[in-house]
Motif scaffolding. Structure first.
Motif, PDB file in Angstrom:
ATOM      1  N   UNK A   1      -2.970  11.274 -11.342  1.00 29.41           N
ATOM      2  CA  UNK A   1      -2.159  11.874 -10.279  1.00 29.41           C
ATOM      3  C   UNK A   1      -2.397  11.134  -8.966  1.00 29.41           C
ATOM      4  N   UNK A   2      -3.646  10.732  -8.716  1.00 22.99           N
ATOM      5  CA  UNK A   2      -3.957   9.971  -7.505  1.00 22.99           C
ATOM      6  C   UNK A   2      -3.260   8.629  -7.470  1.00 22.99           C
ATOM      7  N   UNK A   3      -3.029   8.035  -8.639  1.00 26.33           N
ATOM      8  CA  UNK A   3      -2.321   6.746  -8.692  1.00 26.33           C
ATOM      9  C   UNK A   3      -0.904   6.849  -8.148  1.00 26.33           C
ATOM     10  N   UNK A   4      -0.292   8.021  -8.265  1.00 20.65           N
ATOM     11  CA  UNK A   4       1.054   8.195  -7.727  1.00 20.65           C
ATOM     12  C   UNK A   4       1.060   8.157  -6.209  1.00 20.65           C
ATOM     13  N   UNK A   5      -0.084   8.454  -5.608  1.00 20.98           N
ATOM     14  CA  UNK A   5      -0.187   8.425  -4.147  1.00 20.98           C
ATOM     15  C   UNK A   5      -0.608   7.045  -3.668  1.00 20.98           C
ATOM     16  N   UNK A   6      -1.776   6.602  -4.122  1.00 17.07           N
ATOM     17  CA  UNK A   6      -2.284   5.284  -3.727  1.00 17.07           C
ATOM     18  C   UNK A   6      -3.513   4.950  -4.572  1.00 17.07           C
TER      19      UNK A   6
ATOM     20  N   UNK B   1      -6.635   7.418  -6.086  1.00 16.87           N
ATOM     21  CA  UNK B   1      -7.118   7.387  -7.467  1.00 16.87           C
ATOM     22  C   UNK B   1      -8.615   7.124  -7.507  1.00 16.87           C
ATOM     23  N   UNK B   2      -9.065   6.156  -6.726  1.00 18.29           N
ATOM     24  CA  UNK B   2     -10.491   5.855  -6.647  1.00 18.29           C
ATOM     25  C   UNK B   2     -11.264   7.081  -6.159  1.00 18.29           C
ATOM     26  N   UNK B   3     -10.734   7.758  -5.176  1.00 16.02           N
ATOM     27  CA  UNK B   3     -11.393   8.934  -4.607  1.00 16.02           C
ATOM     28  C   UNK B   3     -11.466  10.069  -5.624  1.00 16.02           C
ATOM     29  N   UNK B   4     -10.404  10.257  -6.384  1.00 19.26           N
ATOM     30  CA  UNK B   4     -10.414  11.289  -7.425  1.00 19.26           C
ATOM     31  C   UNK B   4     -11.466  10.974  -8.484  1.00 19.26           C
ATOM     32  N   UNK B   5     -11.618   9.702  -8.802  1.00 17.12           N
ATOM     33  CA  UNK B   5     -12.643   9.298  -9.766  1.00 17.12           C
ATOM     34  C   UNK B   5     -14.042   9.581  -9.220  1.00 17.12           C
TER      35      UNK B   5
ATOM     36  N   UNK C   1      -8.195  13.782  -1.845  1.00 13.24           N
ATOM     37  CA  UNK C   1      -8.287  13.526  -3.286  1.00 13.24           C
ATOM     38  C   UNK C   1      -9.686  13.850  -3.811  1.00 13.24           C
ATOM     39  N   UNK C   2     -10.718  13.537  -3.040  1.00 10.04           N
ATOM     40  CA  UNK C   2     -12.085  13.865  -3.453  1.00 10.04           C
ATOM     41  C   UNK C   2     -12.253  15.372  -3.539  1.00 10.04           C
TER      42      UNK C   2
END
Length: 165
Positions: free
Chosen positions: A36-41, A45-49, A109-110
């Motif tokens: 889902x974060x990849x759809x934003x930036x 995505x890195x922050x969600x990980x 995202x985090x």
């Protein structure tokens, strides 16, 4: 000749079941947060990980601490588990607070990833615990067959008990 399992074998198995029951669903949801974060930036995505890894690490650490202290006195185990829980909640809160405004990560995202992964972990950990079927009593009733003899030490009284305010 049959080998008898170690006394801790069932406890280790229980903690392994709790870990298996929680780790995989949380990892899948963490991966979903990354997608889902990849759809934003890429930064989201890195922050969600990062958020998912923080949750996976600290919640797994709590189960490891519980496993290591399970043979201690119940009050000691409860004290250690409550201290671990308090530290876990504080670290997750500090991580969400400290990482909210850093330039290399998306604080939103985090925070969302930590929250979603923590809720999923807790749900599946409770589900796995329920499936362990650990009874708080003897389901066979064998322990209730040995009832202690009544004590006849007390002198009988003629008075009715009074309700005093």
């Amino acid at each position: 000749m049959s080998a008898t399992p170690a006394p801790n074998a069932s406890q280790s198995d229980a903690f392994a079941q709790l870990l298996r029951g929680s780790l995989l669903p949380t990892a899948v949801v963490g991966l979903g947060c990354v997608v889902v974060g990849l759809f934003s930036s890429p930064k989201a995505a890195w922050s969600a990980a990062v958020g998912a890894v923080i949750v996976l690490f600290f919640f797994s650490l709590t189960l490891l601490v519980m496993k290591r202290t399970a043979d201690l006195a119940p009050t000691t185990t409860m004290m250690v588990v409550m201290a671990t829980y308090t530290v876990k909640v504080l670290v997750l809160g500090v991580a969400m607070f400290a990482l909210r405004d850093v330039s290399w990560a998306s604080g939103y995202a985090i925070g969302v990833s930590i929250t979603v992964c923590a809720v999923v972990w807790l749900f599946f950990e409770m589900r796995a615990y329920k499936r362990l079927r650990i009874f708080a009593y003897d389901p066979d009733g064998a322990a209730s067959l040995e009832t202690p003899a009544p004590k006849h030490d007390a002198a009988p009284t003629d008075r009715e008990p009074r309700d005093e305010p």
